[in-house]
Design a protein around this motif. Sequence first.
Motif, mmCIF file in Angstrom:
data_model
loop_
_atom_site.group_PDB
_atom_site.id
_atom_site.type_symbol
_atom_site.label_atom_id
_atom_site.label_comp_id
_atom_site.label_asym_id
_atom_site.label_seq_id
_atom_site.Cartn_x
_atom_site.Cartn_y
_atom_site.Cartn_z
ATOM 1 N N GLY A 1 -19.173 54.367 -41.488
ATOM 2 C CA GLY A 1 -19.388 54.874 -40.145
ATOM 3 C C GLY A 1 -18.744 53.992 -39.104
ATOM 4 O O GLY A 1 -18.266 52.885 -39.390
ATOM 5 N N ASP A 2 -18.698 54.486 -37.892
ATOM 6 C CA ASP A 2 -18.147 53.759 -36.754
ATOM 7 C C ASP A 2 -19.279 53.261 -35.872
ATOM 8 O O ASP A 2 -20.265 53.970 -35.636
ATOM 9 C CB ASP A 2 -17.214 54.657 -35.937
ATOM 10 N N TRP A 3 -19.113 52.053 -35.378
ATOM 11 C CA TRP A 3 -20.125 51.430 -34.537
ATOM 12 C C TRP A 3 -19.529 51.041 -33.191
ATOM 13 O O TRP A 3 -18.388 50.598 -33.108
ATOM 14 C CB TRP A 3 -20.688 50.181 -35.219
ATOM 15 N N GLU A 4 -20.330 51.207 -32.179
ATOM 16 C CA GLU A 4 -19.986 50.741 -30.838
ATOM 17 C C GLU A 4 -21.019 49.703 -30.434
ATOM 18 O O GLU A 4 -22.220 49.978 -30.405
ATOM 19 C CB GLU A 4 -19.972 51.895 -29.838
ATOM 20 N N ILE A 5 -20.547 48.494 -30.139
ATOM 21 C CA ILE A 5 -21.426 47.376 -29.812
ATOM 22 C C ILE A 5 -21.054 46.877 -28.426
ATOM 23 O O ILE A 5 -19.885 46.549 -28.165
ATOM 24 C CB ILE A 5 -21.284 46.239 -30.839
ATOM 25 N N ASN A 6 -21.998 46.831 -27.534
ATOM 26 C CA ASN A 6 -21.718 46.320 -26.198
ATOM 27 C C ASN A 6 -22.917 45.546 -25.686
ATOM 28 O O ASN A 6 -24.037 45.654 -26.189
ATOM 29 C CB ASN A 6 -21.342 47.463 -25.243
ATOM 30 N N GLY A 7 -22.671 44.743 -24.658
ATOM 31 C CA GLY A 7 -23.712 43.918 -24.068
ATOM 32 C C GLY A 7 -23.095 42.954 -23.080
ATOM 33 O O GLY A 7 -21.951 43.125 -22.635
ATOM 34 N N HIS A 8 -23.818 41.896 -22.752
ATOM 35 C CA HIS A 8 -23.255 40.896 -21.850
ATOM 36 C C HIS A 8 -23.952 39.554 -22.050
ATOM 37 O O HIS A 8 -25.089 39.482 -22.549
ATOM 38 C CB HIS A 8 -23.367 41.343 -20.385
ATOM 39 N N PHE A 9 -23.224 38.496 -21.680
ATOM 40 C CA PHE A 9 -23.731 37.132 -21.719
ATOM 41 C C PHE A 9 -24.010 36.663 -20.304
ATOM 42 O O PHE A 9 -23.252 36.962 -19.368
ATOM 43 C CB PHE A 9 -22.711 36.182 -22.364
ATOM 44 N N GLU A 10 -25.075 35.908 -20.147
ATOM 45 C CA GLU A 10 -25.349 35.192 -18.909
ATOM 46 C C GLU A 10 -25.072 33.712 -19.174
ATOM 47 O O GLU A 10 -25.872 33.012 -19.790
ATOM 48 C CB GLU A 10 -26.795 35.405 -18.466
ATOM 49 N N VAL A 11 -23.895 33.262 -18.734
ATOM 50 C CA VAL A 11 -23.497 31.884 -18.984
ATOM 51 C C VAL A 11 -24.010 31.015 -17.848
ATOM 52 O O VAL A 11 -23.672 31.256 -16.682
ATOM 53 C CB VAL A 11 -21.961 31.774 -19.094
ATOM 54 N N PRO A 12 -24.818 30.004 -18.120
ATOM 55 C CA PRO A 12 -25.383 29.184 -17.038
ATOM 56 C C PRO A 12 -24.320 28.298 -16.390
ATOM 57 O O PRO A 12 -23.251 28.056 -16.955
ATOM 58 C CB PRO A 12 -26.447 28.344 -17.751
ATOM 59 N N ALA A 13 -24.628 27.858 -15.198
ATOM 60 C CA ALA A 13 -23.717 26.955 -14.491
ATOM 61 C C ALA A 13 -23.490 25.693 -15.303
ATOM 62 O O ALA A 13 -24.420 25.130 -15.891
ATOM 63 C CB ALA A 13 -24.304 26.598 -13.119
ATOM 64 N N GLY B 1 -16.675 44.932 -45.980
ATOM 65 C CA GLY B 1 -16.911 46.306 -45.569
ATOM 66 C C GLY B 1 -16.351 46.654 -44.203
ATOM 67 O O GLY B 1 -16.479 47.802 -43.763
ATOM 68 N N LEU B 2 -15.731 45.687 -43.518
ATOM 69 C CA LEU B 2 -15.197 45.948 -42.196
ATOM 70 C C LEU B 2 -13.851 46.658 -42.268
ATOM 71 O O LEU B 2 -13.041 46.405 -43.168
ATOM 72 C CB LEU B 2 -15.034 44.641 -41.419
ATOM 73 N N ALA B 3 -13.603 47.530 -41.302
ATOM 74 C CA ALA B 3 -12.306 48.191 -41.204
ATOM 75 C C ALA B 3 -11.240 47.153 -40.860
ATOM 76 O O ALA B 3 -11.518 46.157 -40.191
ATOM 77 C CB ALA B 3 -12.354 49.289 -40.145
ATOM 78 N N PRO B 4 -9.989 47.366 -41.297
ATOM 79 C CA PRO B 4 -8.948 46.343 -41.079
ATOM 80 C C PRO B 4 -8.582 46.117 -39.621
ATOM 81 O O PRO B 4 -8.116 45.048 -39.263
ATOM 82 C CB PRO B 4 -7.758 46.880 -41.877
ATOM 83 N N PHE C 1 -19.088 42.522 -22.729
ATOM 84 C CA PHE C 1 -18.211 42.697 -23.896
ATOM 85 C C PHE C 1 -18.482 44.062 -24.512
ATOM 86 O O PHE C 1 -19.563 44.646 -24.368
ATOM 87 C CB PHE C 1 -18.430 41.592 -24.924
ATOM 88 N N GLU C 2 -17.483 44.542 -25.232
ATOM 89 C CA GLU C 2 -17.599 45.815 -25.953
ATOM 90 C C GLU C 2 -16.689 45.751 -27.175
ATOM 91 O O GLU C 2 -15.560 45.265 -27.099
ATOM 92 C CB GLU C 2 -17.189 46.989 -25.064
ATOM 93 N N MET C 3 -17.185 46.248 -28.299
ATOM 94 C CA MET C 3 -16.414 46.217 -29.535
ATOM 95 C C MET C 3 -16.698 47.475 -30.348
ATOM 96 O O MET C 3 -17.834 47.930 -30.418
ATOM 97 C CB MET C 3 -16.746 44.965 -30.357
ATOM 98 N N ARG C 4 -15.659 47.994 -30.939
ATOM 99 C CA ARG C 4 -15.782 49.119 -31.854
ATOM 100 C C ARG C 4 -15.303 48.671 -33.227
ATOM 101 O O ARG C 4 -14.268 48.013 -33.327
ATOM 102 C CB ARG C 4 -14.958 50.316 -31.380
ATOM 103 N N LEU C 5 -16.047 49.049 -34.243
ATOM 104 C CA LEU C 5 -15.650 48.653 -35.597
ATOM 105 C C LEU C 5 -16.119 49.695 -36.600
ATOM 106 O O LEU C 5 -17.097 50.402 -36.382
ATOM 107 C CB LEU C 5 -16.198 47.270 -35.952
ATOM 108 N N GLY C 6 -15.386 49.776 -37.692
ATOM 109 C CA GLY C 6 -15.783 50.607 -38.825
ATOM 110 C C GLY C 6 -16.429 49.742 -39.882
ATOM 111 O O GLY C 6 -16.000 48.613 -40.136
ATOM 112 N N LEU C 7 -17.469 50.254 -40.487
ATOM 113 C CA LEU C 7 -18.232 49.463 -41.451
ATOM 114 C C LEU C 7 -18.606 50.328 -42.647
ATOM 115 O O LEU C 7 -19.092 51.445 -42.494
ATOM 116 C CB LEU C 7 -19.495 48.906 -40.801
ATOM 117 N N THR C 8 -18.353 49.796 -43.821
ATOM 118 C CA THR C 8 -18.725 50.465 -45.077
ATOM 119 C C THR C 8 -19.679 49.555 -45.838
ATOM 120 O O THR C 8 -19.467 48.339 -45.897
ATOM 121 C CB THR C 8 -17.485 50.748 -45.933
#
Length: 405
Positions: free
Chosen positions: A63-75, A102-105, A150-157
């Motif tokens: 299947g295909d996965w969409e992973i997104n989120g964000h980091f709060e980097v401190p000063a 299992g990751l897509a190339p 950040f956002e990433m798309r990947l295929g995983l088996t």
Amino acid sequence: VVPYRKLVIETVREERGGKIVDVPRRKFVTGSRHFLPETVVMTGMAVPQERRRGIYRAQAYSGDWEINGHFEVPADFGVGMERGRYSWGKPEIHFGVTDPRGLAPEMALNWDGIVVVMQPGSGLAGLGRGIHAQVDIDQPGAGKAQSVAFEMRLGLTGLSRMQFLPTGRSSEVRLSSSWPHPGFSGPLLADHRIDGNGFRATWKTSYLANNLQQEYSGCFEAGRCDGFNATAFGVDLVEPANLYQQLERSAKYGLLFVGLTFIAFFLFDVLKQCPIHPVQYALVGGALVIFYLLLTSLAEHIPFAAAYAISAGVCIALIGYYIAHVIGSWQRGTLVGAMLALLYGVLFAILRSEDNALLMGSILLFAFIAAIMIGTRKVDWYRLGSPASPARDAGYAMPLGETAV
């Protein structure tokens, strides 16, 4: 992960001019600062795929996965007043995958609007081999906190199971699949819906619920990752009552059915005065055991129901034919065959039932015990095996002093 080089001033004692004095020494140490994301949202679909090797098969998924989120980097990357002692290297983002085969190339990461290519390997405790990429973050010269998306798309088996670690202060996983038999696991309960078209599941967790930052600090700094890994949750693509589960369950009932059959033969021996030799018991027991060998070997090549019908049919016919000649009555041989057919029919129903197997087995045992008790309620067990006495059989009591001729 932000690598650094830090200036450290140590005080060492040296002898100078006959006196022990404290001398400052400067040295540099290297290390890394680690930050977990503030939010992580994973959305994916698992498409079941059956894999075969010879006569064996396993349940895989892709299947295909969409992973997104964000980091709060401190000063100043959280070093505070010591920022002048640090020089910072190129930051990296690390993504944990237990088995990256299992990751897509091809996969890419969108880091705050900039596309970067992921590289193999992680090298961080608790993240497996994983993947990583170098990313850009403004150097903290101005001492300002930063928020980076950040956002990433990947295929995983994978095979049979998928699990997730909630690495964000707020984590959410949304998974859907056409597989109708999911088995959810882990400490976090899923909000799920299951129907004939498959299932949909959503897991949500927060920083207050998992205390992940402390768990991961212990994993990275001390190598104690049990607490970190214990937060994993996920789903198994369960095959209900598959071939080998049914074979295992049928074997567990094997001793019961052999015992029930022998008890039935014993009752013929007792109630109908049809003596059966121990060798004949052994031959019938061998035929009953062969049933399970036939069932296992046939079920690996043809559907289980057909294999069961063939194995049970030939064993019932063989035992019925043999008993008819041993007892000397085709009617009784047919009765034994009918009894075995009923037992095998009940066993098949138990094997097919997922929810009522224990109930059906309990009812069968109760019915059989009840039939034995009712059928032998008038049997004088003390007289079985005792030599018959003509006077006792005739109901005649000899008076004292008489001698029977």
